[in-house]
Write an enzyme that holds these catalytic residues in place. Structure first.
Site, mmCIF file in Angstrom:
data_model
loop_
_atom_site.group_PDB
_atom_site.id
_atom_site.type_symbol
_atom_site.label_atom_id
_atom_site.label_comp_id
_atom_site.label_asym_id
_atom_site.label_seq_id
_atom_site.Cartn_x
_atom_site.Cartn_y
_atom_site.Cartn_z
ATOM 1 C CD GLU B 209 3.700 -8.324 1.021
ATOM 2 O OE1 GLU B 209 3.216 -8.857 0.017
ATOM 3 O OE2 GLU B 209 4.050 -7.141 1.038
ATOM 4 C CG HIS B 248 4.291 -4.995 -1.636
ATOM 5 N ND1 HIS B 248 3.338 -5.785 -1.085
ATOM 6 C CD2 HIS B 248 4.003 -4.895 -2.937
ATOM 7 C CE1 HIS B 248 2.497 -6.169 -2.020
ATOM 8 N NE2 HIS B 248 2.883 -5.638 -3.159
#
Lengths: 423, 291
Positions: B209, B248
Site C-alpha cells: 500500500e 494505517h
C-alpha cells in the site's frame, strides 16, 4: 497530531529551550498589546496554520504576500495582523483552498549571526530515530536534502542515550559548525531527544535554529505528536486543532473512523484501511468517482456503523452507496447488515445501495439483507460491486422514477450476467 | 514446512485471559494449532481454556518449550510484552495489538537488534499455514492449502487476496501479515527471503500500500540475484486522496515519495507482475502459475 508554532514554542520554553519572547493573538488589538508587552523595536507577525511554507505563502483573493512578516512599528503590528486574521493563507503545503488564519503569533525579532536547522524524526527506512543537522536554515530540510545533500548530516539516535556522540561531533566538523556555539547545538540536540521521548513526538523540527554568540535559539518549531500515545500525554490533549470547515472529519474522528471527502457520486464504506483504498482503486478502474474515503476500524459495533452511514447518506450529490466489507478478526458482517436495517427503519434509502459482504458471518448477513432489505443490491465480489455502484450512480439520475425496479434489474443483469438473485 | 510456522510450532499467548485473546485461542485450538500455554502476570499456576497460565514468558518457555508467542496485550503494555518475549528468546513473536505508540516500537526495534527473535507486527492479523497452524485473527474459512505465499501489510486486504487465490483454485502455502505500522518487525524482504527457499511455495504475492518504503526495498532486493520464483503484487491506494493520512499509521503519501505509482514502477522494474486492480489478483496468480 500537528501542533501550531505557538503551542510548540510554549512546550520548548517550558522545557528550558531558548525561544524568542512571543504571544499568541486573535485580534489586531491583542497583537498590538502583545508587541508592547514583549518590548523592543522589531517584531515578527506570524500566521498560525498547521502547514509549512508560510513565508512563501499568499493570502486568498488578496494581493497580500507572506504569512510571516517583520514589523518595525507598533501600530503596524496591528495593521499586519488585521490583513492576516480571518483570511486563508495558501502555501505550497495547504492545497489551493489554503487554510484559515484565526490566530497570529507576535514575537520578538532576534538578530542572529547564522542559521542552521535540527530535526529529530522517526525514520521508517532505518526503523529508528534519526537526527538531521543542516548547515542551512530557513528552507525546508527536505529541499536542502534534495538540492544540497552535502549540507545535511544524518546522526543515529538511541532512545536510551540520545544522539550518537561520535557521529554528532563528526557532523559538526564536516558542516563547519564546530566553532563557537557547538556546545549549544549539542545541548539542543540532547534536549530535543529527551523532549520527544517524554511527550511522544514523532517529529520535532527546529528550522531555523538561530546562532548568536554561543547560544542557540529556536526561531521556528514544528512538532508532530503521536496520536497513538495521547492516552499517556494529558498535556497534549486539547491542543488538537485540525482545520476542517465542514466539521465532518472532526465528527468522524470523534465517532472513531477515518473520513475524507473526495467529491464524487459513489459514497463508499469499508472496514480496514487497506480494503478501503483497494475499493477506491476498483471504483476508479471502472470509471466511477468516489465521494469519500471512509475506513471503519474492525472493532466497530452497530452504532458506529450507523453513524458512518448517516454521514455518508447525508452527503451532497450522492448517486449510490457502496459497502464492501470483508469480515474477519472481530468484524462480523452481520454488524453491517444490522446497521443498514437500523438506518432504513428511520429513513428508507433514497439512493441505490450496493453491498458486498464476505468472510465472517457473511452468509447470515446476506440472508438478513435479502429478507429485511430487498431493495439493497447484493454483489458476489468486489469487481461486481464496484461495477454495479458506478452504473447505478450514473443511471439513477436519469431513471424513470415510476419504475425503479426495472432499471435496477436491467443493470444487475447487464453487469453480472446473472438474473437478480433476490427474486 | 511452508514458512515460519507449521504443525509442530508450539504457541503461547501473552495476555491469554483477555476477551479477544480467549476467543482467538479457542479458535486456534479448534483449528489444530499447538497451543501450549499462556501468560498473565499474577495468574501464574492457574489454568485457562485448559492451558497452563504463567506469570512471565521465561517461565512459560521453560515449562512448555514454546517457540512462538502471540500477543494480545493492550497497547499500554504491548511493547513491554514484546520486549519480555525477546528477552526470553522466543524465536517467533506475533503482536496483534494495534495503536502502539511509535516510540515504544522504536524501543522494541532496539531490543530486536542482535536478538534471537523474529517479530511479526504489531497491528498484524497474524500468520496462517493452512491445515497446519493458525496464529492470529484471520478468518479461517477463506483459506485452502496450496502453493501461493502471501505477504501483506493490510489485514482486510489480506483476506481479499486470500479469498481470490482460493476462489481461483490455488490455495496458500503460508500467509503472513507484516502489519500496517510504520515501525514493525519482519518486512517484505525478510519474508521474500524465507519464501525463496520454501519447497512448498511456487509463487509469492505481495500486497502493499501507499506510504513507507517496504515495496521499494522489496524491489531493490528482487533486482539483485535472480529470485527463484515468480512474484506478483498489488499496491493499494493509487486513487487515495494525496497528502492524507489513511487509516494505517504508515499509509501516508508525502511529497512524492511512498506513492503507488513509484512503488509499482520499482516493482515492475524488478520483474514483478503488478496488477493495477485488486480484483485481478486471483486471475494473475493463476496465469503466472500456469506458465
Amino acid at each position: 497530531m500537528n501542533l501550531h508554532e505557538y503551542q510548540a514554542k510554549a512546550i520548548l520554553r517550558d522545557h528550558g529551550i531558548a525561544v524568542p519572547a512571543g504571544r499568541v493573538a486573535e485580534t489586531p488589538a491583542e497583537a498590538e498589546s502583545a508587541a508592547k508587552e514583549i518590548g523592543g523595536e522589531r517584531w515578527m507577525v506570524k500566521a498560525q496554520i498547521l502547514a509549512g511554507g508560510r513565508a512563501q505563502g499568499t493570502f486568498k483573493g488578496q494581493d497580500l504576500k507572506s504569512g510571516i512578516r517583520t514589523v518595525t512599528n507598533l501600530t503596524n503590528v496591528g495593521t499586519e495582523s488585521r490583513s492576516m486574521l480571518g483570511r486563508s493563507l495558501i502555501t505550497p503545503q495547504t492545497g489551493p483552498d489554503g487554510m484559515l488564519v484565526d490566530r497570529v503569533y507576535v514575537e520578538q525579532a532576534l538578530p542572529v549571526e547564522r542559521e542552521l536547522a535540527l530535526a529529530l524524526l522517526v525514520d521508517e527506512t532505518s526503523q529508528s530515530l534519526v537526527l538531521l543537522l543542516s548547515a542551512v536554515g530557513g528552507t525546508g530540510i527536505e529541499a536542502t536534502l534534495r538540492d544540497q545533500p552535502e549540507a545535511v548530516a544524518r546522526i543515529p539516535v538511541s532512545t536510551e542515550s540520545g544522539p550518537d556522540a561520535e557521529s554528532f561531533d563528526g557532523a559538526l566538523k564536516a558542516l563547519g559548525l564546530d566553532g563557537r556555539g557547538a556546545d549549544s547545538i549539542r545541548d539542543l540536540a540532547r534536549q530535543l531527544t529527551a523532549l520527544a521521548r517524554e511527550l511522544d513526538f514523532t517529529l520535532l523540527e527546529i528550522n531555523p535554529v538561530g546562532l548568536a554568540g554561543e547560544t542557540c535559539t529556536a526561531l521556528d518549531a514544528k512538532i508532530i505528536a503521536d496520536d497513538n500515545a495521547l492516552f499517556r500525554q494529558p498535556l497534549l490533549v486539547g491542543l488538537d486543532d485540525q482545520d476542517d470547515s465542514a466539521g465532518n472529519r472532526r465528527r468522524a474522528s470523534r465517532d472513531g473512523f477515518n473520513y475524507i471527502r473526495m467529491g464524487g457520486d459513489v459514497a463508499c464504506m469499508t472496514v480496514g484501511a487497506g480494503l478501503s483504498m483497494a475499493t477506491l482503486d476498483t471504483l476508479v478502474q471502472f470509471g466511477g468517482q468516489p465521494a469519500n474515503f471512509l475506513d471503519l476500524p474492525p472493532d466497530s459495533q452497530v452504532n458506529r456503523v450507523t453513524s458512518a452511514l448517516e454521514l455518508l447518506l447525508g452527503g451532497d450529490g450522492i448517486g449510490c452507496l457502496l459497502i464492501n466489507v470483508f469480515g474477519g478478526g472481530i468484524m462480523r458482517c452481520d454488524t453491517v447488515s444490522d446497521a443498514l436495517q437500523v438506518i432504513n427503519n428511520v429513513r428508507p434509502f433514497r439512493v441505490p445501495v450496493v453491498v458486498r459482504l464476505a468472510g465472517t458471518n457473511a452468509e447470515l448477513a446476506n440472508r438478513r439483507l435479502r429478507e429485511g432489505l430487498p431493495g439493497v443490491v447484493q454483489a458476489a465480489n468486489m469487481a461486481d460491486a464496484a461495477r454495479l455502484a458506478v452504473q447505478l450512480a450514473r443511471s439513477g439520475k436519469s431513471a424513470d422514477p415510476r419504475a425503479p425496479e426495472n432499471w435496477l434489474k436491467k443493470i444487475i443483469h447487464r453487469v453480472t450476467g446473472q438474473q437478480e438473485e433476490r427474486d | 514446512m511452508a514458512i515460519l510456522v507449521d504443525r509442530e510450532t508450539r504457541v503461547i499467548c501473552q495476555g491469554i485471559t483477555g476477551a479477544q485473546a480467549s476467543f482467538y485461542t479457542e479458535r486456534a485450538i479448534s483449528f489444530g494449532t499447538r497451543m501450549v500455554g499462556g501468560v498473565r502476570p499474577g495468574k501464574g499456576g492457574s489454568r485457562h481454556l485448559g492451558l497452563p497460565v504463567y506469570d512471565d514468558v521465561a517461565a512459560a518457555k521453560a515449562d512448555t518449550g514454546a517457540d512462538a508467542s502471540v500477543i494480545f496485550v493492550p497497547r499500554e503494555n504491548a511493547a513491554d510484552a514484546i520486549i519480555e518475549a525477546i528477552a526470553a528468546e522466543i524465536p517467533l513473536v506475533i503482536c496483534i495489538t494495534e495503536h502502539i505508540p511509535v516510540l515504544d516500537m522504536i524501543r522494541v526495534r532496539e531490543c530486536l537488534a542482535g536478538s534471537a527473535t523474529r517479530l511479526l507486527g504489531p497491528n498484524t492479523p497474524g500468520i496462517i499455514t493452512p491445515e497446519a497452524c493458525r496464529i492470529g485473527i484471520m478468518p479461517r474459512e477463506i483459506f485452502r492449502r496450496g502453493r501461493v505465499g502471501i505477504i501483506s501489510r493490510s489485514s482486510t486486504l489480506t483476506y481479499e487476496a486470500v479469498w481470490q487465490t482460493t476462489d481461483a483454485g490455488l490455495g496458500q502455502s503460508t500467509c503472513v501479515g507484516i502489519g500496517g505500522d510504520p515501525i514493525h518487525g519482519l518486512g517484505f524482504v525478510d519474508c521474500l527471503e524465507l519464501f525463496a527457499t520454501d519447497a512448498e511455495t511456487d509463487l509469492v504475492v505481495l500486497v502493499g500500500e501507499i506510504g513507507g518504503s517496504e515495496e521499494e526495498r522489496a524491489a531493490d532486493y528482487l533486482s539483485g540475484p535472480a529470485y527463484p520464483k515468480p512474484v506478483m503484487a498489488y499496491i493499494a491506494g493509487e486513487h487515495a486522496p494525496a497528502e492524507t493520512r489513511m487509516g494505517h499509521a504508515s499509509a501516508i503519501i508525502q511529497a512524492g515519495s511512498g506513492a503507488a505509482a513509484g512503488k509499482k514502477r520499482a516493482l515492475r522494474g524488478a520483474g514483478v507482475r503488478v496488477v493495477d486492480s485488486p480484483v485481478d489478483i486471483g486471475a494473475a496468480a493463476r496465469d503466472l502459475l500456469a506458465r
